[in-house]
Scaffold this active site. Sequence first.
Site, PDB file in Angstrom:
ATOM      1  N   TRP A   1     -13.859 -13.155  24.873  1.00 45.38           N
ATOM      2  CA  TRP A   1     -13.680 -13.119  24.118  1.00 45.38           C
ATOM      3  C   TRP A   1     -12.789 -14.940  23.959  1.00 45.38           C
ATOM      4  CZ3 TRP A   1     -11.123 -10.178  21.307  1.00 45.38           C
ATOM      5  CH2 TRP A   1     -10.905  -8.714  21.953  1.00 45.38           C
TER       6      TRP A   1
ATOM      7  N   ASP B   1      -5.795 -18.660  26.271  1.00 46.76           N
ATOM      8  CA  ASP B   1      -5.936 -18.038  25.841  1.00 46.76           C
ATOM      9  C   ASP B   1      -5.434 -16.675  27.906  1.00 46.76           C
ATOM     10  OD1 ASP B   1      -6.067 -15.048  25.517  1.00 46.76           O
ATOM     11  OD2 ASP B   1      -8.167 -15.636  24.650  1.00 46.76           O
TER      12      ASP B   1
ATOM     13  N   LYS C   1      -2.152  -5.966  27.680  1.00 42.17           N
ATOM     14  CA  LYS C   1      -2.839  -5.944  28.486  1.00 42.17           C
ATOM     15  C   LYS C   1      -1.707  -5.805  30.487  1.00 42.17           C
ATOM     16  CE  LYS C   1      -6.138  -6.624  25.975  1.00 42.17           C
ATOM     17  NZ  LYS C   1      -7.049  -7.587  26.092  1.00 42.17           N
TER      18      LYS C   1
HETATM   19  C1  LIG Z   1      -7.596  -8.425  24.829  1.00 45.03           C
HETATM   20  C2  LIG Z   1      -7.411  -9.595  24.892  1.00 45.03           C
HETATM   21  C3  LIG Z   1      -7.546 -10.602  23.269  1.00 45.03           C
HETATM   22  C4  LIG Z   1      -7.567  -9.691  21.953  1.00 45.03           C
HETATM   23  O1  LIG Z   1      -6.407  -9.267  21.605  1.00 45.03           O
HETATM   24  P1  LIG Z   1      -6.008  -8.544  20.666  1.00 45.03           P
HETATM   25  O2  LIG Z   1      -4.161  -8.283  20.760  1.00 45.03           O
HETATM   26  O3  LIG Z   1      -5.951  -7.446  20.121  1.00 45.03           O
HETATM   27  O4  LIG Z   1      -5.588  -9.840  19.175  1.00 45.03           O
HETATM   28  C5  LIG Z   1      -7.816 -12.516  23.457  1.00 45.03           C
HETATM   29  N1  LIG Z   1      -8.043 -12.164  24.447  1.00 45.03           N
HETATM   30  C6  LIG Z   1      -8.193 -11.818  25.314  1.00 45.03           C
HETATM   31  C7  LIG Z   1      -8.056 -12.551  27.263  1.00 45.03           C
HETATM   32  C8  LIG Z   1      -7.517 -10.716  25.731  1.00 45.03           C
HETATM   33  O5  LIG Z   1      -7.979  -9.826  26.605  1.00 45.03           O
END
Ligand SMILES: *Cc1c(COP(=O)(O)O)cnc(C)c1O
Length: 363
Positions: free
Chosen positions: A104, A174, A198
Site C-alpha cells: 500500500w 495511511d 477494514k
Molecule cells: C485497503 C487499503 C487501501 C485501499 O483502500 P480503498 O478503500 O480500496 O481505496 C489503502 N491502504 C491500506 C493500508 C489498505 O489496507
Amino acid sequence: MTTRTYNFSAGPATLPVSVLEKIQSEMLCLPGVGASILEISHRSPPFIEIANAAEANLRHLLGISDDYSVIFLQGGSRLQFSMVPMNLITDEAKSADYILTGSWGKNAADEAKKEGGVRVAWDCKATNYDRLPADSDLDLDPKAAFVHYTSNETIQGVQFKTEPKTGNVPLVCDASSEFLYKPLDIAKYGMIYACAQKNAGPAGVTVVIMRKDLLERSSDKLPGYLNYKLHAENDSMWNTPPTFAIYVLKLITDWLKDDIGGLEKMYEHNKKKAAVLYDLLDAHPDFYQGHAQKDCRSLMNVTFRLPSDELTSKFLKGADAANLSDLKGHRSVGGIRASIYNAMPMAGVEALRDYMKDFVAKQ
Ligand SMILES: *Cc1c(COP(=O)(O)O)cnc(C)c1O
C-alpha cells in the site's frame, strides 16, 4: 447458507453482530423519523445529528482536539493517495518523503509521483516487505512537504508500534487497516486517513483527520471534490456524503465506546487475540512460517505460509468446511492471511487456532 462464518476477510471485513442487528432493526424506519437512513436528506436534522455524533465519537475515542478537522470523504484510501500530494505539495515544499513498508505504501508513492516530487525515505522491497525501519534508517528531507507512511501494511502484515519521528515535517499516515484498534497521540500527526471497510464500518466512507493549518495549503485551483479545505469548510457536506456508511461508522464508534469501553480496552483485547495466533505459529515454526519479522508483526493481519502449495490448498478447503472463511493470503505474499480486526471475536480466533493445531497434528 444461513449461519454466519468466522470471516477473516481483509476488507470489507467482519462487523460486530450487535451493530448488524441494530442496522436491521432500524432499516425500515429510523426511530422517530418515519423513513430509513437510505431515504432521508443529508441536510435533514436527523442525518446531521448522526454525522455530528459520528464525529463526536471519533473525537472522544481518539482525543482529537479542535486543532484538527475531521472530514468524511468517498473514493476510499486510493483517492487519498492522490489527494494528499495534490493538496499538500506546494511551490515552497515541492517534494514529499515516502516510507515504503509494503504494497500500500508503494501504491501511495506511485500515485503521488503523478502529482509532484517523491523521495523514497526507506524501502524494503528486497525482503518482500517483512520488516520496518528504525528512525535512524530513514533518509528524511527536512524540507519535505510531508512524510507519508502506512501504519499497518494489510497485505504483508507488518505494523508500526510507534510513529516514525519526522521532526517538524508533518507526518501523514495511511491507517486504513488499523484505524481505531488502539489509542493514538493525534498531536504527532499532520494527517491521518482511513477507509472504513477494514476496521471502522462498510465501504464508502473514508475518514480524514487533518491539522487545520495544513488545510491552508489546498489551492483554489483544485477541482472542488479534491480540495480538503472546501470539505472542511462545508462540514463534509459540500456534496452528498455517503450517508449510510457514515450511519454505520456512528454505530461502530458507539459500540467501541459503550460496549467495548474505549480504545485502551480494544487494544488489550486485540493484543490478546493476536497472541493466540502468533503463539501457535511460534510453536510450529517449521510448519507455519510467519511472513513478518517478529518485532513488527501486525495485530490486525496475521500472515504466514505452509510448507507447500498443496498443503495451503488443503488448509483453505478444510478451513471453509469448518466455517473459517477468507483466509487466503494476497498473491504477492502467498500462503494464509488471517485478518482479525476489532470486530473479530476471541471465539473466532480460538476456533482458527484449534483448526491450525489440528491441521499440523494430522500431517
Ligand atoms: C485497503 C487499503 C487501501 C485501499 O483502500 P480503498 O478503500 O480500496 O481505496 C489503502 N491502504 C491500506 C493500508 C489498505 O489496507
